[in-house]
Design an enzyme around this catalytic site. Structure first.
Site, PDB file in Angstrom:
ATOM      1  N   ARG A  55       8.870 -13.931  -1.348  1.00 49.03           N
ATOM      2  CA  ARG A  55       8.752 -14.391   0.048  1.00 49.03           C
ATOM      3  C   ARG A  55       8.358 -15.872   0.134  1.00 49.03           C
ATOM      4  NH1 ARG A  55      10.654 -10.174   0.220  1.00 49.03           N
ATOM      5  NH2 ARG A  55      10.248  -8.421   1.610  1.00 49.03           N
ATOM      6  N   SER A  91       7.681  -6.843   8.677  1.00 47.78           N
ATOM      7  CA  SER A  91       6.353  -6.881   8.059  1.00 47.78           C
ATOM      8  C   SER A  91       5.581  -8.077   8.610  1.00 47.78           C
ATOM      9  CB  SER A  91       6.473  -7.047   6.548  1.00 47.78           C
ATOM     10  OG  SER A  91       7.261  -6.029   5.996  1.00 47.78           O
ATOM     11  N   GLU A 151       3.168 -13.111   7.365  1.00 43.77           N
ATOM     12  CA  GLU A 151       4.515 -13.481   6.915  1.00 43.77           C
ATOM     13  C   GLU A 151       5.244 -14.309   7.983  1.00 43.77           C
ATOM     14  OE1 GLU A 151       7.346 -10.500   4.802  1.00 43.77           O
ATOM     15  OE2 GLU A 151       8.271 -11.003   6.699  1.00 43.77           O
TER      16      GLU A 151
HETATM   17  N1  EPU Z   1       2.356   2.653   3.219  1.00 46.91           N
HETATM   18  C1  EPU Z   1       1.270   3.150   3.893  1.00 46.91           C
HETATM   19  N2  EPU Z   1       1.351   3.315   5.262  1.00 46.91           N
HETATM   20  C2  EPU Z   1       2.487   3.010   5.956  1.00 46.91           C
HETATM   21  C3  EPU Z   1       3.595   2.511   5.259  1.00 46.91           C
HETATM   22  C4  EPU Z   1       3.508   2.325   3.894  1.00 46.91           C
HETATM   23  O1  EPU Z   1       0.235   3.449   3.288  1.00 46.91           O
HETATM   24  O2  EPU Z   1       2.481   3.160   7.190  1.00 46.91           O
HETATM   25  C5  EPU Z   1       2.245   2.415   1.769  1.00 46.91           C
HETATM   26  C6  EPU Z   1       2.890   3.484   0.946  1.00 46.91           C
HETATM   27  O3  EPU Z   1       2.051   3.725  -0.166  1.00 46.91           O
HETATM   28  C7  EPU Z   1       4.202   2.859   0.489  1.00 46.91           C
HETATM   29  C8  EPU Z   1       3.818   1.406   0.367  1.00 46.91           C
HETATM   30  O4  EPU Z   1       2.889   1.209   1.445  1.00 46.91           O
HETATM   31  O5  EPU Z   1       4.627   3.402  -0.712  1.00 46.91           O
HETATM   32  C9  EPU Z   1       4.976   0.437   0.486  1.00 46.91           C
HETATM   33  O6  EPU Z   1       5.672   0.675   1.713  1.00 46.91           O
HETATM   34  P1  EPU Z   1       7.234   0.313   1.885  1.00 46.91           P
HETATM   35  O7  EPU Z   1       7.989   0.952   0.790  1.00 46.91           O
HETATM   36  O8  EPU Z   1       7.626   0.589   3.282  1.00 46.91           O
HETATM   37  O9  EPU Z   1       7.298  -1.222   1.564  1.00 46.91           O
HETATM   38  P2  EPU Z   1       6.430  -2.417   2.156  1.00 46.91           P
HETATM   39  O10 EPU Z   1       5.668  -3.012   1.033  1.00 46.91           O
HETATM   40  O11 EPU Z   1       5.671  -1.991   3.331  1.00 46.91           O
HETATM   41  C10 EPU Z   1       8.294  -4.162   1.696  1.00 46.91           C
HETATM   42  C11 EPU Z   1       8.763  -5.403   2.389  1.00 46.91           C
HETATM   43  C12 EPU Z   1       9.737  -5.050   3.499  1.00 46.91           C
HETATM   44  C13 EPU Z   1      10.892  -4.292   2.885  1.00 46.91           C
HETATM   45  C14 EPU Z   1      10.341  -3.039   2.203  1.00 46.91           C
HETATM   46  C15 EPU Z   1      11.415  -2.267   1.494  1.00 46.91           C
HETATM   47  C16 EPU Z   1       7.046  -7.104   2.353  1.00 46.91           C
HETATM   48  C17 EPU Z   1       5.901  -7.722   3.066  1.00 46.91           C
HETATM   49  N3  EPU Z   1       7.618  -6.086   2.973  1.00 46.91           N
HETATM   50  O12 EPU Z   1       7.577  -3.410   2.658  1.00 46.91           O
HETATM   51  O13 EPU Z   1      10.242  -6.269   4.032  1.00 46.91           O
HETATM   52  O14 EPU Z   1      11.838  -3.930   3.863  1.00 46.91           O
HETATM   53  O15 EPU Z   1       9.378  -3.424   1.206  1.00 46.91           O
HETATM   54  O16 EPU Z   1      11.836  -2.985   0.374  1.00 46.91           O
HETATM   55  O17 EPU Z   1       7.399  -7.533   1.267  1.00 46.91           O
HETATM   56  C18 EPU Z   1       9.761  -7.834   5.704  1.00 46.91           C
HETATM   57  O18 EPU Z   1       9.479  -8.599   4.785  1.00 46.91           O
HETATM   58  O19 EPU Z   1       9.724  -8.181   6.935  1.00 46.91           O
HETATM   59  C19 EPU Z   1      10.119  -6.497   5.372  1.00 46.91           C
HETATM   60  C20 EPU Z   1      10.359  -5.567   6.295  1.00 46.91           C
END
Ligand code: EPU
Length: 351
Positions: free
Chosen positions: A160, A239, A343
């Site tokens: 990012r 995010s 972000e």
């Molecule tokens: N989780 C929670 N509560 C929630 C949602 C998630 O505890 O409500 C925990 C779970 O343990 C889950 C972990 O967070 O396994 C990761 O969640 P997720 O797989 O949804 O990925 P993320 O880290 O929240 C990142 C990117 C997203 C991207 C997704 C999928 C960043 C900041 N975010 O989200 O990118 O779509 O992975 O690859 O890197 C963005 O940057 O705007 C964005 C949406």
């Protein structure tokens, strides 16, 4: 060039927040973009570049300067080489590459915003980042006062982040060039466990491009990460916080806090991030600090589908949103000693 005065900026953002711009220009060609930027620089006028508005938090007072909307168009596919004008709608361009049978950006379908914004924060999701396929970025360099071509290495992509984010006022992206892959209608290797599971392939395996498209869109929708004008749960900037990357000491201290607070058998999400560092999950931290899905009672709340998305329930102001964001940052810091970083780009305000 199209020009408005005291123009509301809120409708140009996915949050639908923020006050007016003193002047709003809309550029439909690269030359118009360059001319508008030069004019602002020559007259010392503050300049705000607006792409798809999906990563932008504009203060309630608005922007006392020139806001420049990038509305350039251009989708040129030659073999596996793709050139996109900065103003192209990103998800539509991705859909076209999938229809053309090319792999490399299919997991980035459904991401709001413009093509020109994708190299700035090295947009990524579901195991793909644009840094893997971008070959060159054509940008106007406000320091050199000329149009330059940056190679992938010049872009200095990391998680990012990029040279564009490092020097936020230096470059205005005009064109982005990619080299995609012709894998006979199959996707690139599926690296993300959740997508691999849903597609029924081993991590690292390939799937039909269109199945990947449908799977990613369904996963995103389930997390409130596909824009829907009728659904306030999606009035967000995706995010709101980046996933923290901790060095070994900070990670050790963090694990101690997790143990104290949640017990010895709880393990936070952890991914190796190079140089002995570990990336953990902002969504998890927010959740476990007590800000669960749907948190909040005011006009700005956490999404009911994902703790990482802050949303405008319709009547919020930017101050409402920032108050919620500050509450989340303070809560996570006091629970786990980790400071979340926003972000989206903030304009005229900060957390
Ligand atoms: N989780 C929670 N509560 C929630 C949602 C998630 O505890 O409500 C925990 C779970 O343990 C889950 C972990 O967070 O396994 C990761 O969640 P997720 O797989 O949804 O990925 P993320 O880290 O929240 C990142 C990117 C997203 C991207 C997704 C999928 C960043 C900041 N975010 O989200 O990118 O779509 O992975 O690859 O890197 C963005 O940057 O705007 C964005 C949406």
């Amino acid at each position: 060039m199209h020009e408005l005065h005291d123009a509301p900026l809120a409708p140009l953002t996915t949050f639908r927040l923020g006050g007016p711009a003193r002047r709003l220009l809309t550029a439909t060609t690269d030359d118009e973009v360059v001319a508008a930027v030069r004019q602002a620089d020559d007259t010392g006028t503050p300049l705000l570049i607006v792409g798809g508005g999906s990563n932008l938090v504009i203060g309630d007072k608005g922007f006392d300067g020139t806001a420049l909307r990038i509305a350039t168009t251009g989708f040129e596919l030659t073999g596996t080489r793709l050139e996109l004008a900065a103003g192209e709608v990103w998800t539509d361009a991705v859909t076209r590459t999938i229809a053309a049978g090319l792999a490399g950006i299919e997991c980035l379908v459904g991401i709001p915003g413009s093509a020109g914004a994708t190299p700035i924060q090295n947009v990524g999701a579901y195991g793909q980042e644009v840094s893997a396929t971008v070959t060159e970025v054509v940008a106007y360099d406000r320091r050199l006062r000329e149009t330059v071509t940056l190679t992938n290495a010049d872009c200095a992509f990391t998680y990012r982040h990029s040279v564009f984010k490092e020097h936020p006022d230096r470059y205005v992206v005009l064109r982005v060039r990619f080299d995609l892959e012709d894998a006979g209608g199959l996707s690139g290797p599926i690296k993300y466990a959740e997508t691999a599971r849903t597609l029924g392939v081993e991590p690292g395996g390939r799937a039909e491009l269109d199945a990947v498209r449908r799977t990613v869109l369904a996963l995103r929708a389930g997390k409130g990460m596909v824009l829907d004008p009728d659904d306030h749960d999606t009035w967000s900037a995706g995010s709101f916080f980046t996933n923290p990357i901790l060095d070994a000491d900070a990670y050790g201290a963090f694990l101690d806090r997790v143990r104290e607070r949640l017990g010895a058998d709880v393990a936070p999400p952890a991914y190796p991030a190079g140089d002995g560092r570990t990336k953990t999950s902002a969504a998890w931290l927010i959740d476990k600090a007590g800000f669960t899905k749907g948190y909040g009672s005011g006009p700005a709340r956490i999404s009911t589908k994902h703790t990482l998305a802050l949303t405008n329930r319709g009547e919020a102001t930017t101050e409402d949103l920032l108050a919620l964001a500050r509450e989340v940052v303070a809560g996570v810091r006091s629970a786990f000693g980790v400071t979340l970083v926003n972000e989206p780009v903030t304009v005229g305000v900060s957390l």
